[in-house]
Design a protein around this motif. Sequence first.
Motif, PDB file in Angstrom:
ATOM      1  N   MET A   1       1.009  -1.748   0.197  1.00  0.00           N
ATOM      2  CA  MET A   1       0.083  -0.192  -0.345  1.00  0.00           C
ATOM      3  C   MET A   1       1.161   0.838   0.368  1.00  0.00           C
ATOM      4  SD  MET A   1      -2.814   1.354   2.889  1.00  0.00           S
ATOM      5  CE  MET A   1      -3.848  -0.599   2.267  1.00  0.00           C
ATOM      6  N   PHE A   2       2.258   1.257   0.819  1.00  0.00           N
ATOM      7  CA  PHE A   2       2.650   2.205   1.261  1.00  0.00           C
ATOM      8  C   PHE A   2       3.984   2.652   0.368  1.00  0.00           C
ATOM      9  CE2 PHE A   2      -0.354   2.956   4.271  1.00  0.00           C
ATOM     10  CZ  PHE A   2      -1.254   4.276   3.821  1.00  0.00           C
ATOM     11  N   PRO A   3       4.546   1.820  -0.675  1.00  0.00           N
ATOM     12  CA  PRO A   3       5.574   1.157  -1.115  1.00  0.00           C
ATOM     13  C   PRO A   3       7.465   2.096  -0.509  1.00  0.00           C
ATOM     14  CG  PRO A   3       4.912   2.935  -2.818  1.00  0.00           C
ATOM     15  CD  PRO A   3       3.939   2.932  -2.052  1.00  0.00           C
ATOM     16  N   GLN A   4       6.943   3.337  -0.344  1.00  0.00           N
ATOM     17  CA  GLN A   4       7.722   4.027  -0.146  1.00  0.00           C
ATOM     18  C   GLN A   4       8.585   3.633   1.547  1.00  0.00           C
ATOM     19  OE1 GLN A   4       4.992   5.125  -0.385  1.00  0.00           O
ATOM     20  NE2 GLN A   4       4.536   7.634   0.578  1.00  0.00           N
ATOM     21  N   ILE A   5       7.709   2.689   2.161  1.00  0.00           N
ATOM     22  CA  ILE A   5       8.907   2.339   3.081  1.00  0.00           C
ATOM     23  C   ILE A   5       8.953   1.118   3.126  1.00  0.00           C
ATOM     24  CG2 ILE A   5       6.737   3.673   4.716  1.00  0.00           C
ATOM     25  CD1 ILE A   5       5.311   0.560   5.122  1.00  0.00           C
ATOM     26  N   TYR A  51      11.889  16.123  19.339  1.00  0.00           N
ATOM     27  CA  TYR A  51      12.014  14.753  18.976  1.00  0.00           C
ATOM     28  C   TYR A  51      10.757  14.175  19.241  1.00  0.00           C
ATOM     29  CZ  TYR A  51      17.236  15.342  17.724  1.00  0.00           C
ATOM     30  OH  TYR A  51      18.256  15.788  17.363  1.00  0.00           O
ATOM     31  N   HIS A  52      10.326  15.117  19.789  1.00  0.00           N
ATOM     32  CA  HIS A  52       8.243  14.626  20.791  1.00  0.00           C
ATOM     33  C   HIS A  52       7.466  14.581  19.550  1.00  0.00           C
ATOM     34  CE1 HIS A  52       9.357  16.369  24.632  1.00  0.00           C
ATOM     35  NE2 HIS A  52      10.639  15.071  24.647  1.00  0.00           N
ATOM     36  N   TRP A  53       6.559  13.690  19.598  1.00  0.00           N
ATOM     37  CA  TRP A  53       5.961  13.332  18.480  1.00  0.00           C
ATOM     38  C   TRP A  53       4.837  14.412  18.042  1.00  0.00           C
ATOM     39  CZ3 TRP A  53       5.722   9.653  14.091  1.00  0.00           C
ATOM     40  CH2 TRP A  53       6.460   8.266  14.375  1.00  0.00           C
ATOM     41  N   PRO A  54       4.499  15.196  17.215  1.00  0.00           N
ATOM     42  CA  PRO A  54       3.941  16.061  17.044  1.00  0.00           C
ATOM     43  C   PRO A  54       2.593  16.148  17.296  1.00  0.00           C
ATOM     44  CG  PRO A  54       5.211  16.301  15.412  1.00  0.00           C
ATOM     45  CD  PRO A  54       5.575  15.114  15.243  1.00  0.00           C
ATOM     46  N   ASN A  55       1.774  17.453  18.376  1.00  0.00           N
ATOM     47  CA  ASN A  55       0.419  16.879  18.817  1.00  0.00           C
ATOM     48  C   ASN A  55       0.082  16.384  19.103  1.00  0.00           C
ATOM     49  OD1 ASN A  55      -0.584  19.798  16.911  1.00  0.00           O
ATOM     50  ND2 ASN A  55      -0.566  17.878  15.044  1.00  0.00           N
ATOM     51  N   ARG A  56       1.128  15.493  20.147  1.00  0.00           N
ATOM     52  CA  ARG A  56       1.254  14.076  20.559  1.00  0.00           C
ATOM     53  C   ARG A  56       0.577  12.993  19.999  1.00  0.00           C
ATOM     54  NH1 ARG A  56      -1.920  17.989  25.045  1.00  0.00           N
ATOM     55  NH2 ARG A  56       0.065  19.361  26.079  1.00  0.00           N
ATOM     56  N   THR A  57       0.251  12.818  18.492  1.00  0.00           N
ATOM     57  CA  THR A  57       0.127  12.049  18.187  1.00  0.00           C
ATOM     58  C   THR A  57       0.802  11.233  17.247  1.00  0.00           C
ATOM     59  OG1 THR A  57      -2.063  12.950  18.073  1.00  0.00           O
ATOM     60  CG2 THR A  57      -2.046  11.686  16.070  1.00  0.00           C
ATOM     61  N   VAL A  58       0.636   9.316  17.086  1.00  0.00           N
ATOM     62  CA  VAL A  58       1.728   8.910  16.098  1.00  0.00           C
ATOM     63  C   VAL A  58       0.954   8.360  15.390  1.00  0.00           C
ATOM     64  CG1 VAL A  58       3.566   6.737  16.507  1.00  0.00           C
ATOM     65  CG2 VAL A  58       3.084   8.688  18.632  1.00  0.00           C
ATOM     66  N   PRO A  59       1.190   8.370  13.936  1.00  0.00           N
ATOM     67  CA  PRO A  59       0.310   7.498  12.727  1.00  0.00           C
ATOM     68  C   PRO A  59       0.709   6.549  12.616  1.00  0.00           C
ATOM     69  CG  PRO A  59       2.103   9.693  12.216  1.00  0.00           C
ATOM     70  CD  PRO A  59       1.371   9.470  14.182  1.00  0.00           C
ATOM     71  N   TYR A  60       0.258   5.513  12.428  1.00  0.00           N
ATOM     72  CA  TYR A  60       1.380   4.072  12.778  1.00  0.00           C
ATOM     73  C   TYR A  60       0.314   3.041  11.740  1.00  0.00           C
ATOM     74  CZ  TYR A  60      -2.890   1.840  15.120  1.00  0.00           C
ATOM     75  OH  TYR A  60      -3.917   1.122  15.767  1.00  0.00           O
ATOM     76  N   GLU A  95      -2.234   7.656   4.137  1.00  0.00           N
ATOM     77  CA  GLU A  95      -0.999   8.056   2.715  1.00  0.00           C
ATOM     78  C   GLU A  95      -0.141   9.028   3.055  1.00  0.00           C
ATOM     79  OE1 GLU A  95      -0.540   5.982  -1.691  1.00  0.00           O
ATOM     80  OE2 GLU A  95      -2.371   6.347  -0.703  1.00  0.00           O
ATOM     81  N   MET A  96      -1.402  10.132   3.405  1.00  0.00           N
ATOM     82  CA  MET A  96      -0.370  11.590   3.322  1.00  0.00           C
ATOM     83  C   MET A  96       0.124  11.492   5.206  1.00  0.00           C
ATOM     84  SD  MET A  96      -3.653  14.560   2.476  1.00  0.00           S
ATOM     85  CE  MET A  96      -2.740  15.501   3.444  1.00  0.00           C
ATOM     86  N   ASP A  97       0.256  11.052   5.717  1.00  0.00           N
ATOM     87  CA  ASP A  97       1.425  10.392   6.883  1.00  0.00           C
ATOM     88  C   ASP A  97       2.148  10.306   6.668  1.00  0.00           C
ATOM     89  OD1 ASP A  97      -0.620  11.812   9.059  1.00  0.00           O
ATOM     90  OD2 ASP A  97      -1.412   9.850   8.526  1.00  0.00           O
ATOM     91  N   PHE A  98       2.778   9.377   5.402  1.00  0.00           N
ATOM     92  CA  PHE A  98       3.826   9.223   4.935  1.00  0.00           C
ATOM     93  C   PHE A  98       4.940   9.628   4.538  1.00  0.00           C
ATOM     94  CE2 PHE A  98       1.781   4.938   5.980  1.00  0.00           C
ATOM     95  CZ  PHE A  98       2.560   3.824   6.753  1.00  0.00           C
ATOM     96  N   PRO A  99       5.860  10.344   4.688  1.00  0.00           N
ATOM     97  CA  PRO A  99       6.681   8.972   5.481  1.00  0.00           C
ATOM     98  C   PRO A  99       7.217   9.178   6.413  1.00  0.00           C
ATOM     99  CG  PRO A  99       8.376  10.199   4.219  1.00  0.00           C
ATOM    100  CD  PRO A  99       6.462  10.694   3.671  1.00  0.00           C
ATOM    101  N   ASN A 120      11.275  12.987  11.810  1.00  0.00           N
ATOM    102  CA  ASN A 120      10.807  13.447  10.732  1.00  0.00           C
ATOM    103  C   ASN A 120      11.089  12.586   9.637  1.00  0.00           C
ATOM    104  OD1 ASN A 120       9.173  15.099   9.467  1.00  0.00           O
ATOM    105  ND2 ASN A 120      11.215  16.472   8.355  1.00  0.00           N
ATOM    106  N   LYS A 121      10.871  11.154  10.221  1.00  0.00           N
ATOM    107  CA  LYS A 121      10.978  10.164   8.696  1.00  0.00           C
ATOM    108  C   LYS A 121      10.270   8.548   9.013  1.00  0.00           C
ATOM    109  CE  LYS A 121      15.450  10.622   9.540  1.00  0.00           C
ATOM    110  NZ  LYS A 121      16.633  10.343   9.585  1.00  0.00           N
ATOM    111  N   THR A 122      10.420   8.055   8.289  1.00  0.00           N
ATOM    112  CA  THR A 122       9.497   6.612   8.301  1.00  0.00           C
ATOM    113  C   THR A 122      10.540   5.948  10.012  1.00  0.00           C
ATOM    114  OG1 THR A 122       8.939   6.133   6.783  1.00  0.00           O
ATOM    115  CG2 THR A 122       8.987   4.677   7.790  1.00  0.00           C
ATOM    116  N   GLN A 123       9.361   5.711  11.111  1.00  0.00           N
ATOM    117  CA  GLN A 123       9.894   4.742  12.310  1.00  0.00           C
ATOM    118  C   GLN A 123       9.477   3.429  12.386  1.00  0.00           C
ATOM    119  OE1 GLN A 123      12.078   4.428  14.273  1.00  0.00           O
ATOM    120  NE2 GLN A 123      11.615   5.082  16.075  1.00  0.00           N
ATOM    121  N   VAL A 124      10.328   2.767  12.161  1.00  0.00           N
ATOM    122  CA  VAL A 124       9.588   1.249  12.708  1.00  0.00           C
ATOM    123  C   VAL A 124      10.481   0.389  13.425  1.00  0.00           C
ATOM    124  CG1 VAL A 124      10.497  -1.200  11.126  1.00  0.00           C
ATOM    125  CG2 VAL A 124      10.776   0.952   9.665  1.00  0.00           C
TER     126      VAL A 124
END
Length: 251
Positions: A1-5, A51-60, A95-99, A120-124
């Motif tokens: 679904m999200f090939p860039q990741i 280094y804190h997630w913006p708006n205290r929100t973690v898109p996953y 999809e807008m949340d990536f990467p 500010n990049k994909t976390q895994v």
Amino acid sequence: MFPQIWGVIFLFTPTVFSELFKDPELLAGFYQGDIKAHPIRTRNGIVNQIYHWPNRTVPYMIEDDAFADSHYREILRAISIIEENSCVIFKPATEMDFPMALVITSKGLGCNTVHLGYRNKTQVVNLEIYPLGEGCFRIGSIIHELLHVLGFEHQHVSQNRDQYVSIQWKNINPQYNINFVNNDNSTAWHDFDEGYDYESVMHYVPRAFSRNGQPTIVPLREGAENMGQRFYMSEKDIRKLNKMYRCPDHV
């Protein structure tokens, strides 16, 4: 679904387990056993809000077909425990949340995280499949990795640790000495005025990276019976997280 990741996911190449205990949080080739990228040493919690997630929100996103339904639900249970005890929110990524989202996969060995905090990049996060209640699927191990994602390093490397534990260097496999070093004073560190916490879900087990089966971390005070537990967030874990993210009533 999200090939860039997917290129990021495959950073989790197989590595050799810690020879003695096969603990999936103590991998050779990872900083402190479960961190892919060498972190900014913040000596327990990251203070810098970049280094804190913006708006205290973690898109996953939990990787498709990586987990059985029971394991999927256990990941969601760990997420809900953090949400119920803080103002931090995990939301399914669009999809807008990536990467810049968190991807939870099972493609590599062990339980580990690429970065500490938001970058500010994909976390895994990798969670190797184990029976529920074991290895990476102890509920505390899932929470442990998610707290790395939110910005916490391990408790045993906090700047004040020598008042609370004695590191038994003679018992540590020398190639893993770096995992116990805490002498970097170049960056801000913070325990959010909560003090050392033997019961933290971020604390190493007493024999982490032992070369001979003897303890590598010996407590110097009472109250360390549950040191290294992987069952729950401690009260101090909860308060630190709320203070880090400036949750209401915790600023």
